[in-house]
Design a protein around this motif. Sequence first.
Motif, PDB file in Angstrom:
ATOM      1  N   TYR A 100       0.846  -1.190   0.000  1.00 25.35           N
ATOM      2  CA  TYR A 100       0.000   0.000   0.000  1.00 25.35           C
ATOM      3  C   TYR A 100       0.888   1.248   0.000  1.00 25.35           C
ATOM      4  O   TYR A 100       1.887   1.297   0.720  1.00 25.35           O
ATOM      5  N   SER A 101       0.462   2.211  -0.786  1.00 34.28           N
ATOM      6  CA  SER A 101       1.168   3.501  -0.764  1.00 34.28           C
ATOM      7  C   SER A 101       0.634   4.332   0.406  1.00 34.28           C
ATOM      8  O   SER A 101      -0.423   4.040   0.980  1.00 34.28           O
ATOM      9  N   ILE A 102       1.383   5.372   0.736  1.00 34.06           N
ATOM     10  CA  ILE A 102       0.929   6.259   1.808  1.00 34.06           C
ATOM     11  C   ILE A 102      -0.420   6.888   1.462  1.00 34.06           C
ATOM     12  O   ILE A 102      -1.316   6.976   2.306  1.00 34.06           O
ATOM     13  N   GLY A 103      -0.576   7.290   0.194  1.00 31.85           N
ATOM     14  CA  GLY A 103      -1.848   7.879  -0.218  1.00 31.85           C
ATOM     15  C   GLY A 103      -3.005   6.911  -0.065  1.00 31.85           C
ATOM     16  O   GLY A 103      -4.105   7.294   0.348  1.00 31.85           O
ATOM     17  N   TYR A 161       2.976   1.180   7.355  1.00 34.72           N
ATOM     18  CA  TYR A 161       2.256   0.148   8.115  1.00 34.72           C
ATOM     19  C   TYR A 161       3.153  -1.053   8.445  1.00 34.72           C
ATOM     20  O   TYR A 161       2.759  -1.934   9.200  1.00 34.72           O
ATOM     21  N   ARG A 162       4.380  -1.073   7.892  1.00 32.01           N
ATOM     22  CA  ARG A 162       5.325  -2.154   8.223  1.00 32.01           C
ATOM     23  C   ARG A 162       6.496  -1.641   9.080  1.00 32.01           C
ATOM     24  O   ARG A 162       7.497  -2.355   9.248  1.00 32.01           O
ATOM     25  N   ASP A 186      -4.433 -10.527  10.438  1.00 32.55           N
ATOM     26  CA  ASP A 186      -3.575  -9.983   9.376  1.00 32.55           C
ATOM     27  C   ASP A 186      -2.984  -8.637   9.763  1.00 32.55           C
ATOM     28  O   ASP A 186      -2.662  -7.826   8.904  1.00 32.55           O
ATOM     29  N   TRP A 187      -2.816  -8.393  11.040  1.00 31.31           N
ATOM     30  CA  TRP A 187      -2.361  -7.099  11.528  1.00 31.31           C
ATOM     31  C   TRP A 187      -1.000  -6.681  10.986  1.00 31.31           C
ATOM     32  O   TRP A 187      -0.684  -5.514  10.886  1.00 31.31           O
ATOM     33  N   GLN A 188      -0.167  -7.643  10.586  1.00 34.85           N
ATOM     34  CA  GLN A 188       1.159  -7.318  10.071  1.00 34.85           C
ATOM     35  C   GLN A 188       1.132  -6.807   8.631  1.00 34.85           C
ATOM     36  O   GLN A 188       2.024  -6.065   8.224  1.00 34.85           O
ATOM     37  N   THR A 189       0.123  -7.194   7.880  1.00 33.59           N
ATOM     38  CA  THR A 189       0.100  -6.890   6.442  1.00 33.59           C
ATOM     39  C   THR A 189      -1.103  -6.056   5.987  1.00 33.59           C
ATOM     40  O   THR A 189      -1.133  -5.622   4.830  1.00 33.59           O
ATOM     41  N   ASN A 190      -2.030  -5.846   6.854  1.00 37.13           N
ATOM     42  CA  ASN A 190      -3.249  -5.124   6.449  1.00 37.13           C
ATOM     43  C   ASN A 190      -3.387  -3.808   7.220  1.00 37.13           C
ATOM     44  O   ASN A 190      -3.692  -3.800   8.416  1.00 37.13           O
ATOM     45  N   PRO A 191      -3.195  -2.674   6.555  1.00 43.22           N
ATOM     46  CA  PRO A 191      -3.300  -1.388   7.253  1.00 43.22           C
ATOM     47  C   PRO A 191      -4.707  -1.109   7.779  1.00 43.22           C
ATOM     48  O   PRO A 191      -4.865  -0.378   8.756  1.00 43.22           O
TER      49      PRO A 191
END
Length: 240
Positions: free
Chosen positions: A144-147, A177-178, A204-209
């Motif tokens: 995911y990008s910041i935007g 998010y990482r 999925d807290w590590q990979t899903n913002p």
Amino acid sequence: MSRISVRGFAVASATAVTAVGSVVGVASGSTGQSHDAEATAAGTTLLADLPVGQQAQVQTASLTQQASVQAIAADAGAKKDAEEAARKAAAETAVAKKERAEKAQKAAEEAKKRAEEEAAASRAAQREAASASAPAVGAVQGSYSIGQIQSLARGMVPSGQWQCFSNIVNHESSWNYRAVNPSSGAYGLFQALPGSKMSSVGSDWQTNPVTQIKWGLNYMNGRYGSPCGAWSFWQANHWY
């Protein structure tokens, strides 16, 4: 001049006859007893017997009186015409001013309406662009990008709390998010410690913002009442 014509002339100019010395009195020997116009006219049947010079004086007085009356009437008529013209001009000026004011108000209303329509169209275009670039809430993708992360967060955080929420994330992870703290191991957007506590929202807290955003929003509301409450605490302590 006949007696009949003199009588008619005297009736028409009774006032003038009286004004030049009461010719009736001169002719009859009266010392100035007053009579109405008709009586005066009736008494002038002896005007023809007056000397020619006095008859001329009577005629001159009558003509002068008539000219004076006509002049007064002309002045009154001219004054009336001037007043009427002034009233008309004032009314026309008032109407013109009203029309200009109405036109200006209409133009301002139309300009305001156009500005509102343009602003609404701009907001709609921004929403469409954000929707096209951001993944749906709950959907998981490789990165995911910041935007994109910010667009996801905006859809979940109340607008009045957004700036406070964004300030905390900026300071904690710069919207990564990482992000991992090499010293403590704090993880994610909110630098949860340990990061595994975010599993209360999703595995999925590590990979899903989205999961992290849900957890961070719940944490701020539960501990500080709101993101702005959390931001106030952060400003005082540099942690939250």
